[in-house]
Design a protein around this motif. Structure first.
Motif, PDB file in Angstrom:
ATOM      1  N   VAL B  18      59.644 -27.278  86.885  1.00 31.31           N
ATOM      2  CA  VAL B  18      58.546 -27.894  87.660  1.00 31.31           C
ATOM      3  C   VAL B  18      59.140 -28.711  88.815  1.00 31.31           C
ATOM      4  O   VAL B  18      58.633 -28.663  89.944  1.00 31.31           O
ATOM      5  CB  VAL B  18      57.652 -28.769  86.752  1.00 31.31           C
ATOM      6  CG1 VAL B  18      56.673 -29.582  87.574  1.00 31.31           C
ATOM      7  CG2 VAL B  18      56.900 -27.902  85.766  1.00 31.31           C
ATOM      8  N   CYS B  19      60.227 -29.428  88.518  1.00 28.11           N
ATOM      9  CA  CYS B  19      60.882 -30.231  89.560  1.00 28.11           C
ATOM     10  C   CYS B  19      61.381 -29.346  90.694  1.00 28.11           C
ATOM     11  O   CYS B  19      61.262 -29.682  91.860  1.00 28.11           O
ATOM     12  CB  CYS B  19      62.077 -30.994  88.988  1.00 28.11           C
ATOM     13  SG  CYS B  19      61.607 -32.260  87.834  1.00 28.11           S
ATOM     14  N   ILE B  22      58.514 -27.465  93.256  1.00 28.96           N
ATOM     15  CA  ILE B  22      57.977 -28.122  94.447  1.00 28.96           C
ATOM     16  C   ILE B  22      58.969 -28.014  95.606  1.00 28.96           C
ATOM     17  O   ILE B  22      58.570 -27.866  96.768  1.00 28.96           O
ATOM     18  CB  ILE B  22      57.566 -29.593  94.149  1.00 28.96           C
ATOM     19  CG1 ILE B  22      56.865 -30.216  95.354  1.00 28.96           C
ATOM     20  CG2 ILE B  22      58.705 -30.457  93.693  1.00 28.96           C
ATOM     21  CD1 ILE B  22      55.582 -29.562  95.748  1.00 28.96           C
ATOM     22  N   SER B 144      55.037 -31.604  81.588  1.00 28.38           N
ATOM     23  CA  SER B 144      55.468 -30.519  82.475  1.00 28.38           C
ATOM     24  C   SER B 144      54.905 -29.167  82.035  1.00 28.38           C
ATOM     25  O   SER B 144      54.723 -28.287  82.874  1.00 28.38           O
ATOM     26  CB  SER B 144      56.987 -30.465  82.541  1.00 28.38           C
ATOM     27  OG  SER B 144      57.485 -30.127  81.289  1.00 28.38           O
ATOM     28  N   VAL B 147      51.441 -28.645  83.473  1.00 23.54           N
ATOM     29  CA  VAL B 147      51.599 -28.530  84.929  1.00 23.54           C
ATOM     30  C   VAL B 147      52.160 -27.148  85.269  1.00 23.54           C
ATOM     31  O   VAL B 147      51.700 -26.480  86.204  1.00 23.54           O
ATOM     32  CB  VAL B 147      52.518 -29.646  85.480  1.00 23.54           C
ATOM     33  CG1 VAL B 147      52.810 -29.437  86.957  1.00 23.54           C
ATOM     34  CG2 VAL B 147      51.877 -31.006  85.274  1.00 23.54           C
ATOM     35  N   LEU B 148      53.126 -26.709  84.465  1.00 21.29           N
ATOM     36  CA  LEU B 148      53.713 -25.381  84.683  1.00 21.29           C
ATOM     37  C   LEU B 148      52.661 -24.289  84.476  1.00 21.29           C
ATOM     38  O   LEU B 148      52.611 -23.311  85.228  1.00 21.29           O
ATOM     39  CB  LEU B 148      54.896 -25.178  83.724  1.00 21.29           C
ATOM     40  CG  LEU B 148      55.764 -23.959  83.965  1.00 21.29           C
ATOM     41  CD1 LEU B 148      56.446 -24.023  85.309  1.00 21.29           C
ATOM     42  CD2 LEU B 148      56.802 -23.817  82.865  1.00 21.29           C
ATOM     43  N   LEU B 151      50.439 -24.245  87.447  1.00 30.22           N
ATOM     44  CA  LEU B 151      51.193 -23.679  88.557  1.00 30.22           C
ATOM     45  C   LEU B 151      51.263 -22.159  88.432  1.00 30.22           C
ATOM     46  O   LEU B 151      51.017 -21.422  89.406  1.00 30.22           O
ATOM     47  CB  LEU B 151      52.605 -24.265  88.513  1.00 30.22           C
ATOM     48  CG  LEU B 151      53.414 -24.281  89.777  1.00 30.22           C
ATOM     49  CD1 LEU B 151      52.729 -25.118  90.825  1.00 30.22           C
ATOM     50  CD2 LEU B 151      54.797 -24.848  89.471  1.00 30.22           C
ATOM     51  N   TRP B 270      50.498 -28.908  93.475  1.00 34.72           N
ATOM     52  CA  TRP B 270      51.863 -29.242  93.885  1.00 34.72           C
ATOM     53  C   TRP B 270      52.068 -30.757  93.857  1.00 34.72           C
ATOM     54  O   TRP B 270      53.190 -31.234  93.713  1.00 34.72           O
ATOM     55  CB  TRP B 270      52.153 -28.690  95.277  1.00 34.72           C
ATOM     56  CG  TRP B 270      52.067 -27.191  95.362  1.00 34.72           C
ATOM     57  CD1 TRP B 270      51.733 -26.341  94.329  1.00 34.72           C
ATOM     58  CD2 TRP B 270      52.302 -26.353  96.492  1.00 34.72           C
ATOM     59  NE1 TRP B 270      51.742 -25.042  94.779  1.00 34.72           N
ATOM     60  CE2 TRP B 270      52.087 -25.016  96.090  1.00 34.72           C
ATOM     61  CE3 TRP B 270      52.667 -26.608  97.799  1.00 34.72           C
ATOM     62  CZ2 TRP B 270      52.221 -23.941  96.949  1.00 34.72           C
ATOM     63  CZ3 TRP B 270      52.818 -25.527  98.670  1.00 34.72           C
ATOM     64  CH2 TRP B 270      52.602 -24.207  98.246  1.00 34.72           C
ATOM     65  N   CYS B 273      53.293 -31.495  90.562  1.00 32.46           N
ATOM     66  CA  CYS B 273      54.727 -31.161  90.471  1.00 32.46           C
ATOM     67  C   CYS B 273      55.555 -32.296  91.068  1.00 32.46           C
ATOM     68  O   CYS B 273      56.588 -32.681  90.507  1.00 32.46           O
ATOM     69  CB  CYS B 273      55.044 -29.882  91.243  1.00 32.46           C
ATOM     70  SG  CYS B 273      54.319 -28.430  90.570  1.00 32.46           S
ATOM     71  N   ARG B 277      58.347 -34.527  89.270  1.00 27.49           N
ATOM     72  CA  ARG B 277      59.694 -34.602  89.846  1.00 27.49           C
ATOM     73  C   ARG B 277      60.122 -36.048  90.082  1.00 27.49           C
ATOM     74  O   ARG B 277      61.237 -36.445  89.737  1.00 27.49           O
ATOM     75  CB  ARG B 277      59.715 -33.821  91.163  1.00 27.49           C
ATOM     76  CG  ARG B 277      61.080 -33.742  91.800  1.00 27.49           C
ATOM     77  CD  ARG B 277      61.013 -32.954  93.086  1.00 27.49           C
ATOM     78  NE  ARG B 277      62.237 -33.105  93.850  1.00 27.49           N
ATOM     79  CZ  ARG B 277      63.303 -32.335  93.750  1.00 27.49           C
ATOM     80  NH1 ARG B 277      63.283 -31.344  92.900  1.00 27.49           N
ATOM     81  NH2 ARG B 277      64.371 -32.552  94.470  1.00 27.49           N
TER      82      ARG B 277
END
Lengths: 188, 364
Positions: B18-19, B22, B144, B147-148, B151, B270, B273, B277
């Protein structure tokens, strides 16, 4: 939905109108153009009025309480739209929010606070503020747990064998044999 | 979370993914000749090889059981070495977080809010990252995964909706300039990935095979990047080469039925993300300071770390020219070399020498 819908609506109309389908956008724009207030102010004010009506109806005797709700919802709402103080799409969003907040009524107070924060963030920063605040909420949910088991389990951390009893409910017989899974979850 | 505590290797690599995501989305291809479209499709293979090879010194520090931190070694040398290492790695994490904030600001002020000053949004992001970091690495790792998933869903949506526009005629054959430029690009991509230095302090908190995970992570990241850039080249063609942010240009084209343009919504993901991050970098910096200086990782520390991150952002975001010059100066390569290769190898060598000398003297 109860927490983010008004915020998303304000953010969409203020910052990201391109997200709306082209046949809906002009109608919303025309309705909003007739009102004297900014969309964010409108959303905050109407939600405040809704909360006042709700609190009033809670404190009234049951027979009068329903009358207050009817006066608040129908008479005041309809009069405000007719007078051009608020736009009809906003009233619809508030109505949807109010109905969806009754689904988990125990969370009403906290969700109402989050809703106001989302409206302000949506009105000031668009989707990005809402998603940043959403990230904070997500972190709050992911960080919480009970008896060593995270609230967000079995989705995150992902526990494959627990998925059968996550979104749908397993049968009792299967659940009786499930203790092994919980033990493993607790012990990592 | 569990009796043993910590996070799984899968969760750790999801967080790092995830980091990096972006950074991938806001990556600017400045020179088409140095990074030909044909090579982008096959970049994943050298990326996996070079990336894994570059992380070997870090993996050596972790030891056989994969649970040793850098400070377990530096403490054997001298407390001052631990403090120096802590400062070095904290500076690296702070720099990386500041640069990613600047890059995000550049992206937003270029394509989303043209010409607007976005320091308010960046402050909001930093203010949100501090409480997230305060909840610890387990929370960020758990965060994460959704979020992943978001994404991935957004990328699948973009892919499905634009696949009709894909024209294979726009693709070029790979390796037109030979293998060397491909490996050079892989090396540059690896040099931008300093996040894996976090393994030096995260290792005791990670359950499972870190070593296996490193290769799989590089492979999955490379394949994702190659797929996205191949899709971009095939869909956008020559128009894409003129775009500063090609992946964003792809999201603008995506539409499905009533949903005409969802690029703002996709870019809002994003933001999540970026939040992950930033929180990750704050945690890593906090862990390094904790290891070197035995400080408590609390609100004052994270607020204190957010300040230099914002300072880096404010300095770099003042001018695009300055930012481009700083990034183009090869500072990322230097930081990567220092943090992931030179420092771990030096510490390992120094410990080996000290152990050997002590054994000779009969101390051990």
């Amino acid at each position: 939905m109860s927490a983010v819908l008004p915020g998303l609506f304000v953010a969409t109309c203020n910052f990201h109108p391109e997200v709306l389908p082209p046949n809906i956008m002009p109608d919303i724009a025309a309705a909003e153009a007739r009102t004297p207030f900014s969309l964010m102010f409108e959303a905050v004010a109407i939600h405040l009025i809704y909360e006042i009506v709700r609190e009033a109806s809670l404190r009234m005797p049951v027979a009068v309480g329903s009358a207050v709700s009817i006066v608040g919802a129908l008479v005041v709402g309809d009069a405000a739209v007719t007078a051009g103080l608020i736009a009809a799409p906003m009233l619809m969003v508030v109505a949807l929010t109010a109905i969806s907040s009754a689904v988990v009524s125990k969370l009403h107070e906290s969700v109402a606070l989050i809703r106001f924060a989302m409206i302000l963030l949506g009105g000031l920063t668009g989707f990005f503020g809402i998603f940043a605040a959403g990230g904070l909420l997500l972190a709050d949910i992911c960080g919480a747990g009970a008896f060593g088991v995270p609230f967000s389990a079995p989705f995150t951390p992902w526990i494959g064998k627990e998925q059968s009893d996550a979104l749908r409910r397993d049968g009792w017989r299967k659940l009786a044999r499930r203790r092994q899974g919980i033990k493993e979850l607790e012990l990592g | 979370m569990t009796a043993r505590g910590g996070i799984s290797a899968f969760q750790f690599f999801c967080t790092v993914f995830v980091c990096r995501a972006i950074a991938l989305f806001t990556f600017i291809i400045t020179n088409k000749e140095s990074f030909p479209p044909g090579d982008r499709a096959v970049l994943f293979a050298p990326l996996a090889l070079v990336g894994t090879a570059a992380v070997i010194p870090v993996l050596l520090v972790l030891g056989k059981r994969e649970d040793r931190t850098l400070f377990a070694l530096t403490d054997r040398l001298h407390p001052a070495v631990s403090k120096g290492a802590a400062l070095l790695y904290t500076a690296g994490a702070v720099w990386s977080a500041g640069v990613s904030l600047t890059r995000f600001d550049l992206f937003m002020s270029t394509v989303m809010f043209s010409g607007a000053k976005l320091w308010g949004l960046i402050l909001l992001l930093a203010a949100s990252a501090v409480p997230v970091a305060l909840r610890g690495c387990e929370t960020v790792a758990r965060m994460s995964l959704p979020v992943l998933a978001l994404l991935a869903a957004s990328l699948v949506y973009v892919g499905v909706t634009v696949i009709g526009e894909f024209d294979p005629a726009d693709l070029e054959l790979p390796l037109r300039n030979g293998v060397l430029p491909l490996f050079r690009n892989a090396r540059s991509a690896v040099a931008r990935t300093g996040e894996l230095a976090a393994l030096l302090v995260f290792a005791p908190h990670i359950r499972g095979g870190v070593k296996k995970g490193v290769f799989l992570w590089w492979l999955s990241f490379g394949v994702t990047g190659s797929l996205l850039y191949t899709l971009t080249t095939g869909v956008l063609g020559a128009y894409g080469e003129r775009q500063m942010f090609q992946l964003y240009a792809l999201t603008v084209l995506s539409k499905l039925g009533a949903a005409e343009r969802l690029d703002a919504l996709i870019c809002a993901i994003w933001v999540l993300c970026s939040l992950v991050r930033l929180a990750f970098h704050l945690i890593v910096a906090g862990m390094f300071l904790e290891g070197g200086f035995r400080v408590h990782r609390g609100a004052p520390l994270y607020c204190g770390l957010a300040l230099p991150v914002l300072s880096v952002y404010f300095v770099l975001s003042r001018s695009v020219t300055v930012f481009a010059r700083v990034i183009g100066s090869g500072i990322n390569n230097l930081i990567f070399l220092l943090l992931l290769i030179a420092a771990p190898l030096s510490v390992l060598a120094a410990v080996k020498i000290k152990t050997h000398v002590q054994a000779k003297k009969g101390i051990l």
